[in-house]
Design a protein around this motif. Structure first.
Motif, mmCIF file in Angstrom:
data_model
loop_
_atom_site.group_PDB
_atom_site.id
_atom_site.type_symbol
_atom_site.label_atom_id
_atom_site.label_comp_id
_atom_site.label_asym_id
_atom_site.label_seq_id
_atom_site.Cartn_x
_atom_site.Cartn_y
_atom_site.Cartn_z
ATOM 1 N N THR A 118 0.666 -1.343 0.037
ATOM 2 C CA THR A 118 -0.083 0.195 -0.227
ATOM 3 C C THR A 118 0.909 1.233 -0.029
ATOM 4 O O THR A 118 2.036 1.078 0.276
ATOM 5 C CB THR A 118 -0.857 0.129 1.392
ATOM 6 O OG1 THR A 118 -0.002 0.289 2.626
ATOM 7 C CG2 THR A 118 -1.933 -1.252 1.277
ATOM 8 N N THR A 362 -1.330 -3.119 -11.048
ATOM 9 C CA THR A 362 -2.643 -2.689 -10.957
ATOM 10 C C THR A 362 -2.923 -2.180 -9.457
ATOM 11 O O THR A 362 -2.244 -2.400 -8.528
ATOM 12 C CB THR A 362 -3.544 -3.760 -11.162
ATOM 13 O OG1 THR A 362 -3.543 -4.899 -10.477
ATOM 14 C CG2 THR A 362 -3.426 -4.093 -12.768
ATOM 15 N N SER A 364 -5.840 -1.327 -6.340
ATOM 16 C CA SER A 364 -7.184 -1.608 -5.723
ATOM 17 C C SER A 364 -7.356 -0.994 -4.259
ATOM 18 O O SER A 364 -6.295 -0.707 -3.780
ATOM 19 C CB SER A 364 -7.163 -3.384 -5.550
ATOM 20 O OG SER A 364 -6.189 -3.747 -4.836
ATOM 21 N N ARG A 365 -8.406 -1.178 -3.871
ATOM 22 C CA ARG A 365 -8.648 -0.734 -2.532
ATOM 23 C C ARG A 365 -8.097 -1.581 -1.384
ATOM 24 O O ARG A 365 -8.257 -2.840 -1.553
ATOM 25 C CB ARG A 365 -10.011 -0.443 -2.275
ATOM 26 C CG ARG A 365 -10.732 0.636 -3.097
ATOM 27 C CD ARG A 365 -12.173 1.214 -2.737
ATOM 28 N NE ARG A 365 -12.489 2.280 -3.486
ATOM 29 C CZ ARG A 365 -12.514 3.518 -3.522
ATOM 30 N NH1 ARG A 365 -11.528 3.952 -2.308
ATOM 31 N NH2 ARG A 365 -13.012 4.342 -4.218
ATOM 32 N N ASN A 366 -7.627 -1.023 -0.322
ATOM 33 C CA ASN A 366 -6.936 -1.669 0.630
ATOM 34 C C ASN A 366 -8.222 -2.276 1.633
ATOM 35 O O ASN A 366 -9.011 -1.569 1.932
ATOM 36 C CB ASN A 366 -5.926 -0.873 1.626
ATOM 37 C CG ASN A 366 -5.742 -1.685 2.817
ATOM 38 O OD1 ASN A 366 -5.902 -1.401 3.806
ATOM 39 N ND2 ASN A 366 -4.884 -2.643 2.579
ATOM 40 N N LYS A 367 -7.955 -3.736 1.644
ATOM 41 C CA LYS A 367 -9.326 -4.392 2.440
ATOM 42 C C LYS A 367 -9.217 -4.170 3.959
ATOM 43 O O LYS A 367 -10.229 -4.193 4.414
ATOM 44 C CB LYS A 367 -9.164 -5.936 1.991
ATOM 45 C CG LYS A 367 -7.846 -6.723 2.577
ATOM 46 C CD LYS A 367 -7.717 -8.042 2.153
ATOM 47 C CE LYS A 367 -6.505 -8.666 2.710
ATOM 48 N NZ LYS A 367 -6.570 -10.214 2.365
ATOM 49 N N SER A 374 -3.748 -0.189 -2.762
ATOM 50 C CA SER A 374 -3.088 -1.424 -2.603
ATOM 51 C C SER A 374 -2.650 -1.377 -4.107
ATOM 52 O O SER A 374 -3.407 -1.320 -5.156
ATOM 53 C CB SER A 374 -3.683 -2.573 -2.315
ATOM 54 O OG SER A 374 -2.801 -3.818 -2.312
ATOM 55 N N GLN A 376 -0.958 -3.858 -6.562
ATOM 56 C CA GLN A 376 -0.697 -5.468 -6.853
ATOM 57 C C GLN A 376 0.464 -5.441 -7.941
ATOM 58 O O GLN A 376 0.500 -4.807 -8.968
ATOM 59 C CB GLN A 376 -1.986 -6.051 -7.399
ATOM 60 C CG GLN A 376 -3.177 -5.918 -6.614
ATOM 61 C CD GLN A 376 -3.007 -6.575 -5.262
ATOM 62 O OE1 GLN A 376 -2.539 -7.657 -5.152
ATOM 63 N NE2 GLN A 376 -3.446 -5.780 -4.188
#
Length: 661
Positions: A118, A362, A364-367, A374, A376
Motif C-alpha cells: 500500500t 494494478t 485496488s482498495r486496501n481491504k 494497494s 498489486q
C-alpha cells in the motif's frame, strides 16, 4: 526471577550493547523537539544470542512474551527490535503449514516474496486523554496515556467511548499531544507458491494465500515489490469483513540465496574435454539442452539464446542491468511454448504470465480500511531478476503492447494513483524498476498473418508487419524458428513427440540420463553468479562492430536502424556466453558469438548488409561428433576474420589487432 532482577539484567545488557548511549541520544532529540508528546518512543536493538548468554530467563521472556518484556525496560513506549531468532523450527512460521499460531503473541520468523503493498498512511503511536468532568482530579495531568501495541488496531488506541476510572465520565483526547507514525501494509507469498506461475501441469490442484504484514515507522519503505525477505514479527488476528491472520513486523532481513559451490561431475568432465576451444562447451550445452522436450540437435540456435538469457538472471535483491529479451517467430507454437515453459522452470523467478491477469502493476482498495491504495505486483515485478514469459504476442491488446514497449525501453513502470477515486485529495505516482527479461513468440501461421504478406522485403528480412515496429526494436534478439529454418528438422521432432506421447516418463536419449534437469539448474545457478570482465580485444571488437554496423545501417530518411540499446545488448550477449563457458573474462570469441547472434537478428528485422551473416552462422553444421565441432570452430574463425575486416573497413578509428601484432 523477580522483576527487579530482570531490570538489573536489562540495564547491564543496555550498558554493554551501547543501548544506554542510544537512549541518551534519543532523549536529546525529544528535548530539542518543539512538538508536544504524550508518550516518548524508544527503539532498543536486541541480539537474542547475547541477551540469553547474559541472562537466560530474560532472553526467554523477550522471545516468548515480547509485550510484557518491553515493560521490563521501564514503563515508557519501548519497542524491542530483534536482530535474529534462534534457528529452531519452533521459531519458524511456514506459510504453507496449517494451522498458523496467532494466539501466543510471540516472535516468529517467516519468509516470503512481496506481491502487493500500500501507499504510506499515518497511525496513532500514542495519545493523551483527560476526564471530561473538570471537577475530577484526572481532568489534568498524564494519567490516561494510550500507546499502540503490536497487533492492535487504530480503534484500540483512539476512540470516543473510554471512561474515567474515578468518576466514570467520558474521556476526551487532548489532540495536541497525539503522536503519529507511518504505516504501510504489504502482502507476501511463500516462494513455493511461484509454482502456480511456472506452468506446472500436474493434476493435483493447489491453492496459495498471501499473508499480510504491517510495517510501522522505521520499517516503512524497507520492503520492495518482487523482493524476498525474512520477517521477524508477532502474529495477530485482525477482524475486518472477515477474520484474517496478520503479522506485525519487528525486523526485516533481505534474503540472498546461497551460491552453489560448483557444477555436476558430468559437466565438469565435459568442460575439461572441451577446454581447447572457446566455443565447443556452449555448443554441446545447446545441443543437449531440453532433450525432454525436443530431440538433441534441434532448435540449437534458440536453445543457446535461451541458456544465455537464463544465465543473465539474478537471484539476489539487486538491480538487474543485463536483460536479454527474446522474440521468436515460429510456425510451431506448441513446441516452442513447451520449450520456453521448460526453460523458465530452471530459475527461481521464471514466471509464465497467466492470460487472465495483468503483466504490470494494478491498483485496488486496501481491504483493511486504512484509506491506503494497494498496488498489486503483476507478472513483470513478480519475475524480478528472472524471466517473464508472456506467451503469444498476438494474445495481447494494442494498449498492452504499447505499455510493454514503453517498459522495455525505460526498464521501469510508473503507476498513477488518482486521489479522487481512492478518497484522497492529492494525486500520487510511484515508479518501480522492471528487472526481468521478456520472452514471447509470434505465430507465423495465424490466418490474419497469411492474408497480409509483404512482397517488397529485403534479402534475409522476415515479414514482421503485424508486430509494431517500435516494439520489434525493443526485443534484443529476434529468432526465426520455422520449418524452412535450419533449427527445425521436422522428422526427428515428430518421432520424439510420438514416443513421448506413448511413454511421457521415458528418457529417450543418453544425454537426458547423463545431464539431468537438476544438473542444468545447478550449472545456471553457478554460472550466473560469476563476475565477468571484458578483455581489451573483446571490448574493441564489440565497439568496432557497433560503430561499423551503425554506419552502414544509417540512411538520410530514417536515420540509424541501431537503437541506443544495441551496444548494451551486445555487451550482455558477450557476458552471457562467457558465463555459460564458466569463465570470468569475456574473450573475443565470446564477442564473436554476440555479434553473430545480434547480426542475425538485425538481418531478420531490416535485411542483410555488406557484413552478410548466414542464418545458421552460429550452428553451420549438425553436431553429430567431435569432427563436426572442429569444423564449426574453423568456420567461426573464418567469421571472426570477416568481422575484423568489416570493422577495419567501416569502423575508422577502431584498432583491431591480430594475435601476431
Amino acid at each position: 526471577m523477580s522483576n527487579l532482577k530482570m531490570k538489573e539484567a536489562a540495564l547491564i545488557y543496555l550498558d554493554r550493547s551501547g543501548g544506554l548511549q542510544k537512549f541518551i541520544d534519543d532523549c536529546k532529540y525529544y528535548n530539542d523537539s518543539k512538538q508536544s508528546y504524550a508518550v516518548y518512543r524508544f527503539n532498543i536493538l536486541i541480539n537474542p544470542s547475547d541477551i540469553v548468554e547474559l541472562d537466560a530467563e530474560l532472553g526467554n521472556h523477550i522471545l516468548h512474551e515480547p509485550l510484557k518484556a518491553a515493560q521490563v525496560f521501564q514503563s515508557i513506549n519501548i519497542v524491542l527490535k530483534l536482530t535474529h531468532l534462534p534457528p529452531l523450527r519452533s521459531y519458524s512460521l511456514d506459510l504453507c503449514e496449517f494451522p498458523l499460531d496467532y494466539a501466543s503473541q510471540r516472535f516468529y520468523m517467516m519468509q516470503g516474496i512481496v506481491i502487493a503493498m500500500t501507499t504510506v498512511t499515518k497511525y496513532t503511536q500514542g495519545a493523551r486523554f483527560l476526564c471530561s468532568d473538570e471537577a475530577c482530579p484526572l481532568s489534568k495531568g498524564f494519567q490516561y496515556i494510550r500507546v499502540h501495541v503490536p497487533g492492535a488496531t487504530e480503534s484500540a488506541t483512539v476512540r470516543n467511548d473510554f471512561l474515567c476510572d474515578l468518576c466514570s465520565s467520558s474521556l476526551q483526547e487532548d489532540r495536541k499531544f497525539r503522536v503519529l507514525g507511518d504505516k504501510q501494509i504489504v502482502e507476501i507469498i511463500t516462494a513455493k507458491a511461484l509454482h502456480a506461475f511456472q506452468g506446472y501441469s500436474n493434476n493435483q490442484p493447489f491453492r496459495f494465500q498471501s499473508l499480510t504484514i504491517f510495517l510501522r515507522d522505521e520499517s516503512v519503505g524497507k520492503m520492495n515489490i518482487g523482493n524476498e525477505y525474512k520477517i521477524i514479527g508477532i502474529p495477530t488476528c485482525v477482524k475486518t469483513s472477515q477474520t484474517a491472520v496478520c503479522i506485525e513486523a519487528n525486523s526485516i532481513i533481505s534474503c540472498n540465496p546461497k551460491v552453489p559451490s560448483g557444477i555436476s561431475d558430468n559437466f565438469r568432465y565435459l568442460l575439461s574435454l572441451t577446454s581447447s576451444s572457446c566455443w565447443k562447451f556452449t555448443a554441446i550445452l545447446a545441443n543437449i539442452f531440453a532433450s525432454q522436450i525436443v530431440p538433441p540437435g534441434t532448435y540449437n540456435l534458440l536453445k543457446l539464446c535461451l541458456l544465455m538469457s537464463l544465465v543473465q538472471t539474478s537471484d539476489r535483491n539487486k538491480e538487474l542491468k543485463d536483460c536479454l529479451d527474446i522474440l521468436i517467430i515460429t510456425s510451431d507454437t506448441l513446441l516452442v511454448d513447451r520449450l520456453l515453459n521448460f526453460s523458465i522452470n530452471l530459475v527461481p523467478r521464471g514466471i509464465r504470465h497467466p492470460v487472465s491477469t495483468e503483466i504490470f502493476p494494478t491498483l485496488s482498495r486496501n481491504k483493511y480500511g486504512t484509506g491506503a491504495v494497494s498496488i498489486q505486483a503483476g507478472s513483470a515485478l513478480l519475475a524480478k531478476g528472472g524471466i517473464c514469459f508472456i506467451g503469444d504476442l498476438a494474445s495481447h491488446k494494442k494498449d498492452k503492447l504499447e505499455q510493454l514497449q514503453s517498459v522495455m525501453e525505460s526498464r521501469s513502470i510508473t503507476v498513477y494513483i488518482p486521489g479522487k477515486k481512492f478518497g484522497d485529495d492529492v494525486n500520487q505516482q510511484m515508479t518501480f524498476p522492471v528487472q526481468c527479461s521478456f520472452w514471447s513468440f509470434v505465430d507465423m501461421d495465424s490466418s490474419s498473418r497469411k492474408n497480409m504478406q509483404k512482397t517488397n522485403t529485403l534479402i534475409g528480412q522476415m515479414d514482421c508487419s503485424l508486430i509494431p515496429a517500435n516494439l520489434l526494436e525493443t526485443f534484443g534478439l529476434l529468432i526465426n524458428c520455422n520449418e524452412s529454418s535450419p533449427c527445425h528438422p521436422l522428422l526427428s521432432t515428430v518421432q520424439h513427440t510420438l514416443k513421448k506421447a506413448i511413454d511421457p516418463e521415458e528418457q529417450l536419449y543418453v544425454a537426458s540420463k547423463k545431464f539431468t534437469t537438476e544438473d542444468f539448474e545447478k550449472l545456471l545457478a553457478f554460472a550466473k553468479n560469476l563476475n565477468v570482465e571484458f578483455s581489451l580485444e573483446a571490448e574493441r571488437m564489440i565497439h568496432g562492430y557497433y560503430l561499423a554496423s551503425r554506419r552502414i545501417r544509417t540512411d538520410s530518411v530514417s536515420g540509424s536502424k541501431l537503437s541506443s540499446s544495441a551496444l548494451k545488448y551486445l555487451v550482455s550477449l558477450a557476458e552471457a556466453h562467457a558465463r555459460l563457458n564458466l569463465r570470468n573474462q569475456v574473450l573475443k570469441e565470446d564477442a564473436l558469438i554476440a555479434v553473430l547472434l545480434f547480426e542475425t537478428s538485425l538481418t531478420l528485422k531490416y535485411g542483410a548488409t555488406v557484413f552478410c551473416v548466414a542464418p545458421n552462422a552460429v550452428f553451420p553444421f549438425e553436431l553429430y561428433n567431435e569432427e563436426y565441432l572442429e569444423q564449426r570452430d574453423i568456420y567461426l574463425i573464418q567469421c571472426q576474420q570477416q568481422l575484423q575486416q568489416f570493422i577495419a573497413t567501416y569502423g575508422p578509428g577502431t584498432a583491431i589487432f591480430t594475435s601476431d601484432e
